[in-house]
Design a protein around this motif. Structure first.
Motif, short mmCIF file in Angstrom:
data_model
loop_
_atom_site.label_atom_id
_atom_site.label_comp_id
_atom_site.label_asym_id
_atom_site.label_seq_id
_atom_site.Cartn_x
_atom_site.Cartn_y
_atom_site.Cartn_z
N ASP A 41 -11.37 -3.83 -1.78
CA ASP A 41 -10.10 -3.25 -2.22
C ASP A 41 -9.23 -2.77 -1.06
O ASP A 41 -8.06 -2.44 -1.26
N VAL B 283 -5.26 1.45 3.91
CA VAL B 283 -4.53 1.22 2.66
C VAL B 283 -5.47 0.51 1.69
O VAL B 283 -6.00 -0.56 1.99
N ARG B 284 -5.65 1.13 0.52
CA ARG B 284 -6.64 0.65 -0.45
C ARG B 284 -5.99 0.40 -1.81
O ARG B 284 -5.16 1.19 -2.27
N ARG B 285 -6.38 -0.68 -2.44
CA ARG B 285 -5.88 -1.03 -3.77
C ARG B 285 -6.63 -0.22 -4.82
O ARG B 285 -7.86 -0.29 -4.92
N SER C 182 -2.18 -0.04 -7.94
CA SER C 182 -1.23 0.32 -6.88
C SER C 182 -2.01 0.53 -5.58
O SER C 182 -3.21 0.25 -5.52
N TYR C 183 -1.31 1.02 -4.58
CA TYR C 183 -1.96 1.24 -3.29
C TYR C 183 -2.06 2.73 -2.98
O TYR C 183 -1.15 3.51 -3.28
N THR D 63 -3.21 5.42 0.26
CA THR D 63 -3.45 5.49 1.70
C THR D 63 -4.38 6.65 2.04
O THR D 63 -4.14 7.79 1.63
#
Length: 716
Positions: A370, A447-449, A453-454, A456
């Motif tokens: 992710d 930055v991770r899904r 959404s994303y 941080t």
């Protein structure tokens, strides 16, 4: 060093010099405090030897950089005065006196330690202490391991004088040919690949220096000659690298500059033994000793090399081993860094808490499907970096990875060039930052899904991403998933990689743009509170304080009635305790088992410190002009309640309360050891035996309570 007081010199008389200490002399005083630990009876003998070695390495770097810079100014006839009013030439004169004094103190400490080491079964031979029982082994070792790699060179008109590299050591031999009595002079340069101290096999620890072993075997080195005498010498050269504005390719420029560094102007010549006057004159003439310091000694030269003996496997002569804790907060989430950070902010206190948390954060980011992007600054990463490995793994896993590698990290330029090439080969986007400014900020951004959404995740540190120094330096690692920090971190990286000046930052203050102004705004608020009759206090912990503008702001605060307590480990140009100027300012320095490196600012904000509405910051910046005006640095506000308590009421307060490792700076520039008092307090021991607050998680309420520190009013 036998005295328990060390002094900053400078010959100040009146005017601006009354307000400040000289930066270079203050640094030398700091190194004398380091050296004083070599005589500290509370430490095991090999740890005392370690401090002597550190004082030697510190002094070498100071001479190669700071003194070299002053000598260069004198050669170019630059007469710009320092903040206390001394010209470069005056500073060099004062430094020479202090360096010679420091070298004498090092010799005294070495003599004392040799006796103590011998009592503990560790002997250091010299060429006057011939041991018949070991003569055969030393002779064989010399023939097999040293003779093949050294090259004697005659010193006469037919042979050009050999080049002596920076930190190079050599021996001049005066010889007489047995056949006809003809006399000649020979030089042997000692390759830096050879060990400085060699251990003779056996249960008893017996060492001999490489230079003494060579001198003991003069008949094997020069068959047919008789030795008349010898002298060992050592050279330090200008090692600073100046950036040329027209440098178009920083990588190519630094590769060339590193080569030039090895051939810089001679700054120091050390002479050991009874040098033949003609040999000394030859060295002085051939080395071009313009503005160089010359030190003659009958003792050891190159104290940094003693680190080899410190490695001796004698745990009984060293500090008891310490294993850093892994934060319980992270373990409660089965080691998942992202889960523990998303729950709430966390601060990791190194070296008491493991640096592996920082590495695991990046490793998990590299393997997490992710995670889509990682951005990372690298100032000093070391020569065996797990951080670099994690970034490479992330790039090879197809993630977008950006690394800001700082080529201008002094003495790590070559290592950083190597890491940059390794990262680029793996597909990492490598950025070298600004030509004129060093990128000194310590930040990781992931930055991770998550949930369509994303999100941080950020790490902000006061220290480098260096797994070795993280076991020695005390630093703070702050993790957060707060979107405001994430947005600011993104703007920071855009500033470094694309020169896009950040606008409307929500949390961070970045130098050289806004950090100084943020500090001034906080100081001015304390001044206003003091004038309004409210509690007004500033606490700060830094490695150095030299910027005259910042010092003047603190003076203004003191004059307004703000109480200021500073913990400045190294250089401090501020004069505390001067009536009408700084009578409300105290300064202490802490020297101990760990090197204090974390940087903290705390402002009372209208109530007695410590309090929960105080404004608290951690930072990568010291109080120096270079940090505030010529480097990319971060000032990070601490808002989370538990983290705020830990940084202010645990870390900062423990530094102020320490009595066992603290030195107090007096108005005249002298430092004196703080009296331990009826209830001595050692902050390093406190943190080694008590877990930190934010890393405890649920254990904070259910487990063993952490002893609460209390400020004794009027004692700080």
């Amino acid at each position: 060093m036998t005295t328990e007081t060390v002094r900053v010199g400078g010959g100040q008389t009146a005017g601006a010099e009354v307000r400040y200490f000289n930066r270079e002399l203050s640094w030398l005083t700091f190194n004398q405090r380091v050296l004083a630990e070599a005589s500290n009876p509370d430490y095991p003998v090999l740890e005392r030897l370690r401090f002597l070695s550190i004082s030697g390495s510190n002094l070498d770097e100071f001479l190669m950089v700071r003194v070299a810079g002053l000598a260069g100014q004198v050669r170019r006839q630059i007469e710009e005065v320092s903040i206390e009013g001394m010209t470069p030439s005056q500073q060099l004169g004062a430094i020479r006196e202090k360096v010679i004094e420091l070298e004498l103190d090092q010799q005294k400490a070495w003599e004392e330690l040799q006796v103590l080491l011998a009592e503990c079964g560790i002997t250091i031979l010299d060429d006057d202490k011939r041991e018949p029982a070991h003569a055969r082994w030393m002779k064989d070792y010399f023939q097999e391991h040293i003779l093949p790699v050294i090259t004697p060179q005659a010193i006469d008109p037919a042979h050009p004088f050999p080049f002596v590299a920076n930190q190079g050591m050599g021996i001049l031999f005066a010889l007489s040919r047995i056949a006809d009595g003809a006399e000649l002079m020979e030089m042997v340069l000692i390759p830096q690949s050879l060990p400085r101290f060699i251990r003779i096999p056996g249960e008893e620890a017996i060492y001999i220096s490489v230079e003494d072993l060579i001198c003991l075997n003069v008949e094997l080195l020069f068959p047919g000659f008789r030795g008349l005498g010898h002298g060992v010498f050592r050279v330090l050269r200008d090692s600073d690298i100046e950036i040329e504005e027209e440098a178009e390719d920083l990588v190519r420029y630094y590769r060339t500059a590193i080569q030039r560094r090895r051939r810089g102007m001679v700054i120091l010549l050390q002479l050991q033994g009874k040098f033949d006057p003609a040999a000394e004159a030859l060295l002085r003439n051939q080395l071009g000793l313009d503005k160089a310091i010359v030190i003659k000694t009958g003792g050891l030269i190159g104290f940094g090399g003693l680190s080899k003996i410190v490695e001796e496997d004698r745990p009984d002569l060293k500090f008891e081993p310490y294993t850093p804790r892994y934060p319980e907060r992270v373990l409660e989430h089965d080691g998942d860094c992202f889960a523990s950070i998303s729950e709430k902010d966390i601060v990791i206190h190194h070296p008491y808490e493991s640096f592996e948390v920082v590495v695991d954060f990046l490793r998990q980011a590299a393997s997490d499907p992710d995670v889509v992007a990682i951005k990372q600054t690298l100032y000093r990463a070391g020569n065996q970096s797990s951080v670099i490995a994690a970034l490479i793994a992330a790039a090879e896993a197809g993630k977008s990875v950006t690394a800001v590698v700082e080529l201008k990290a002094r003495f790590d330029e070559e290592q950083n060039l190597f890491w940059a090439s390794q990262l680029e080969r793996a597909g990492v986007q490598v950025i070298y930052g600004f030509v004129d400014w060093k990128t000194h900020a310590k930040v990781s951004m992931v930055v991770r899904r998550e949930k369509g959404s994303y999100r941080t995740y950020c790490h902000f540190g006061t220290g480098n991403y260096h797994p070795v120094t993280a076991r020695i330096y005390t630093d703070l690692s702050f993790f957060t998933a707060d979107p405001k920090f994430g947005r600011d971190a993104g703007k920071l990286f855009n500033f470094i990689t694309g020169y896009v000046e950040p606008q409307k930052l929500e949390m961070l203050a970045i130098s050289p743009l806004f950090l100084r102004d943020r500090l001034y705004e906080c100081i001015d608020r304390e001044i206003a509170n003091a004038r309004a009759g409210k509690p007004a206090t500033i606490w700060a912990k830094l490695n150095a304080l030299t910027d005259s503008k910042l010092i003047n702001r603190l003076y203004e605060a003191s004059q307004a009635g703000v109480m200021i307590a500073l913990v400045i480990r190294g250089i401090c140009c501020l004069r505390p305790g001067i009536e009408g100027l700084s009578e409300n300012i105290t300064v202490k320095s802490i020297i101990g088992r760990f090197l204090e490196h974390s940087r903290i600012w705390a402002f009372a904000n209208g109530a007695e410190l410590p309090n929960r509405r105080a404004r608290v910051f951690i930072t990568s910046a010291d109080g120096m002009s270079r940090n505030l005006d010529r480097r990319v640095e971060l000032l990070v506000p601490i808002r989370n309640r538990t983290v705020h308590d830990q940084v202010l009421s645990q870390v900062m307060l423990a530094n102020l309360l320490d009595t066992e490792q603290s030195w107090v700076l007096a108005p005249d520039g002298s430092y004196a050891r703080m009296e331990k008092g009826e209830t001595p307090f050692n902050l390093h021991r406190y943190f080694m035996t008590n877990p930190s607050l934010s890393g405890r998680g649920a254990a904070l309420t259910s487990g063993r309570k952490v002893p609460k520190l209390a400020l004794r009013r009027g004692k700080v």
